[in-house]
Design a protein around this motif. Structure first.
Motif, PDB file in Angstrom:
ATOM      1  N   PHE A 165       0.810  -1.225   0.000  1.00 23.21           N
ATOM      2  CA  PHE A 165       0.000   0.000   0.000  1.00 23.21           C
ATOM      3  C   PHE A 165       0.842   1.274   0.000  1.00 23.21           C
ATOM      4  O   PHE A 165       0.302   2.371   0.037  1.00 23.21           O
ATOM      5  CB  PHE A 165      -0.960   0.081   1.199  1.00 23.21           C
ATOM      6  N   MET A 179     -11.160  -0.779   2.021  1.00 20.51           N
ATOM      7  CA  MET A 179     -10.921  -0.027   0.791  1.00 20.51           C
ATOM      8  C   MET A 179     -11.809  -0.507  -0.351  1.00 20.51           C
ATOM      9  O   MET A 179     -12.317   0.301  -1.141  1.00 20.51           O
ATOM     10  CB  MET A 179      -9.443  -0.118   0.406  1.00 20.51           C
ATOM     11  N   GLN A 180     -12.014  -1.813  -0.434  1.00 20.28           N
ATOM     12  CA  GLN A 180     -12.872  -2.342  -1.486  1.00 20.28           C
ATOM     13  C   GLN A 180     -14.324  -1.925  -1.277  1.00 20.28           C
ATOM     14  O   GLN A 180     -15.086  -1.794  -2.245  1.00 20.28           O
ATOM     15  CB  GLN A 180     -12.775  -3.873  -1.531  1.00 20.28           C
ATOM     16  N   LEU A 220     -16.604   4.341  -4.577  1.00 19.60           N
ATOM     17  CA  LEU A 220     -15.862   5.343  -5.337  1.00 19.60           C
ATOM     18  C   LEU A 220     -16.778   6.160  -6.252  1.00 19.60           C
ATOM     19  O   LEU A 220     -16.557   7.355  -6.460  1.00 19.60           O
ATOM     20  CB  LEU A 220     -14.769   4.669  -6.165  1.00 19.60           C
ATOM     21  N   ASN A 267      -3.205   6.985  -1.447  1.00 21.36           N
ATOM     22  CA  ASN A 267      -3.397   6.270  -2.710  1.00 21.36           C
ATOM     23  C   ASN A 267      -4.716   6.614  -3.398  1.00 21.36           C
ATOM     24  O   ASN A 267      -4.989   6.085  -4.481  1.00 21.36           O
ATOM     25  CB  ASN A 267      -3.375   4.759  -2.455  1.00 21.36           C
ATOM     26  N   LEU A 268      -5.540   7.450  -2.785  1.00 31.30           N
ATOM     27  CA  LEU A 268      -6.844   7.789  -3.353  1.00 31.30           C
ATOM     28  C   LEU A 268      -6.705   9.002  -4.265  1.00 31.30           C
ATOM     29  O   LEU A 268      -6.269  10.063  -3.826  1.00 31.30           O
ATOM     30  CB  LEU A 268      -7.851   8.060  -2.230  1.00 31.30           C
ATOM     31  N   TRP A 328     -13.070   9.131  -8.796  1.00 24.36           N
ATOM     32  CA  TRP A 328     -12.205   8.661  -7.724  1.00 24.36           C
ATOM     33  C   TRP A 328     -11.697   7.276  -8.074  1.00 24.36           C
ATOM     34  O   TRP A 328     -12.419   6.449  -8.616  1.00 24.36           O
ATOM     35  CB  TRP A 328     -12.965   8.601  -6.401  1.00 24.36           C
ATOM     36  N   ARG A 329     -10.434   7.013  -7.761  1.00 29.52           N
ATOM     37  CA  ARG A 329      -9.875   5.681  -7.974  1.00 29.52           C
ATOM     38  C   ARG A 329      -8.732   5.457  -6.998  1.00 29.52           C
ATOM     39  O   ARG A 329      -8.122   6.407  -6.499  1.00 29.52           O
ATOM     40  CB  ARG A 329      -9.373   5.516  -9.408  1.00 29.52           C
ATOM     41  N   TRP A 330      -8.449   4.165  -6.736  1.00 38.49           N
ATOM     42  CA  TRP A 330      -7.269   3.798  -5.978  1.00 38.49           C
ATOM     43  C   TRP A 330      -6.091   3.727  -6.933  1.00 38.49           C
ATOM     44  O   TRP A 330      -6.170   3.089  -7.977  1.00 38.49           O
ATOM     45  CB  TRP A 330      -7.465   2.447  -5.282  1.00 38.49           C
ATOM     46  N   GLN A 331      -4.989   4.396  -6.600  1.00 43.09           N
ATOM     47  CA  GLN A 331      -3.831   4.412  -7.477  1.00 43.09           C
ATOM     48  C   GLN A 331      -3.158   3.055  -7.559  1.00 43.09           C
ATOM     49  O   GLN A 331      -2.585   2.694  -8.584  1.00 43.09           O
ATOM     50  CB  GLN A 331      -2.824   5.470  -7.005  1.00 43.09           C
ATOM     51  N   LEU A 357      -5.480  -2.553  -6.553  1.00 42.94           N
ATOM     52  CA  LEU A 357      -6.067  -3.129  -5.346  1.00 42.94           C
ATOM     53  C   LEU A 357      -6.574  -4.553  -5.561  1.00 42.94           C
ATOM     54  O   LEU A 357      -6.379  -5.423  -4.698  1.00 42.94           O
ATOM     55  CB  LEU A 357      -7.204  -2.225  -4.862  1.00 42.94           C
TER      56      LEU A 357
END
Length: 264
Positions: A25, A129-130, A134, A163-164, A176-179, A182
């Motif tokens: 992470f 996080m999942q 988003l 990471n967001l 919005w996304r997780w960089q 994941l």
């Protein structure tokens, strides 16, 4: 094997060279403050591992793959470097030193043991996080509030939220996304990430094994394996630190690293 491209950032221009490798992470920039504190002693390279930060995503993940990708970075540096790896990154630098000892001047393994997995403590973080919606997020404050239900620790939650990203998509709208990748990281947690592939190789250079006093990732039962793979290792425990040693006790961590870099 096609290796993923690793994004790197360089800080300082000191005479030695240190390469910092983050954990699960994380991103290379997590070591920015530490790098600035030792830049008089070393040129510092901060690495984003595959599927993290601005590095390439992959379809699978394992330590031999990550070690080979890191070895390409070291080859470009052109001289043996001190590797500093935390958690998952600690396993990456251990494997790199075993496979490519000619590229490694010395090794600092931070709060991880060769055969210790990450699943029990990191699993709940994946779940939180999942579960973050988003598509309907209105702000980072909104995300922080929702994540706090599954991740009550403010420090850990703030670390993950680095990471967001809120970025413009192909449709012209912002999303919005997780960089980090994941889905892959969660799928590979129990195998590619928690696993430690056995090796008959030995790295006989200097190794400092750094443990957080409040962490259980550096275990006594891993010591024989460490001694077999890294016969010159010395262990140091940082008082008052948990798993994120460099962020929880930065002054002690920096002092330890500075001393290690100056050993002849």
């Amino acid at each position: 094997m096609t290796l993923p491209r690793l994004h790197t950032t360089t800080i300082g221009d000191g005479p030695a060279h240190v390469v910092f490798v983050h954990g699960l992470f994380g991103q290379g920039k997590n070591f920015t403050a530490v790098a600035k504190a030792v830049q008089d002693l070393a040129t510092c390279t901060l690495v984003d591992l595959p599927n993290h930060g601005r590095s390439d995503w992959t379809e699978t993940i394992d330590y031999p793959q990550m070690a080979e990708a890191l070895a390409r970075v070291l080859e470009e540096i052109g001289r043996p470097a001190c590797l500093v790896g935390h958690s998952m990154g600690g396993k990456v630098v251990m494997r790199t030193a075993l496979d490519h000892p000619e590229l490694v001047d010395r090794l600092m393994v931070v709060d991880i043991s060769p055969a210790v997995g990450l699943g029990s403590s990191f699993g709940p973080l994946f779940e939180a996080m999942q579960a973050l919606p988003l598509g309907s997020l209105e702000s980072r404050r909104d995300a922080d509030r929702l994540l706090s239900e599954g991740i009550p620790n403010d420090t850990v939650r703030g670390f993950l939220m680095q990471n967001l990203r809120h970025e413009q998509g192909d449709d012209g709208a912002r999303h919005w996304r997780w960089q980090m990748n994941l889905d892959l990281l969660e799928r590979e947690l129990e195998r590619g990430i928690s696993d430690w592939p056995e090796s008959s190789k030995v790295y006989d250079g200097r190794v400092l094994w750094v443990a957080g006093e409040k962490s259980n990732y550096v275990r006594e039962d891993a010591a024989p394996t460490m001694r077999r793979l890294f016969p010159r290792y010395v262990q140091v425990t940082i008082k008052g630190a948990g798993h994120w040693v460099h962020s929880e006790q930065p002054e002690a961590f920096i002092a330890t690293l500075r001393h290690f870099l100056q050993l002849e």
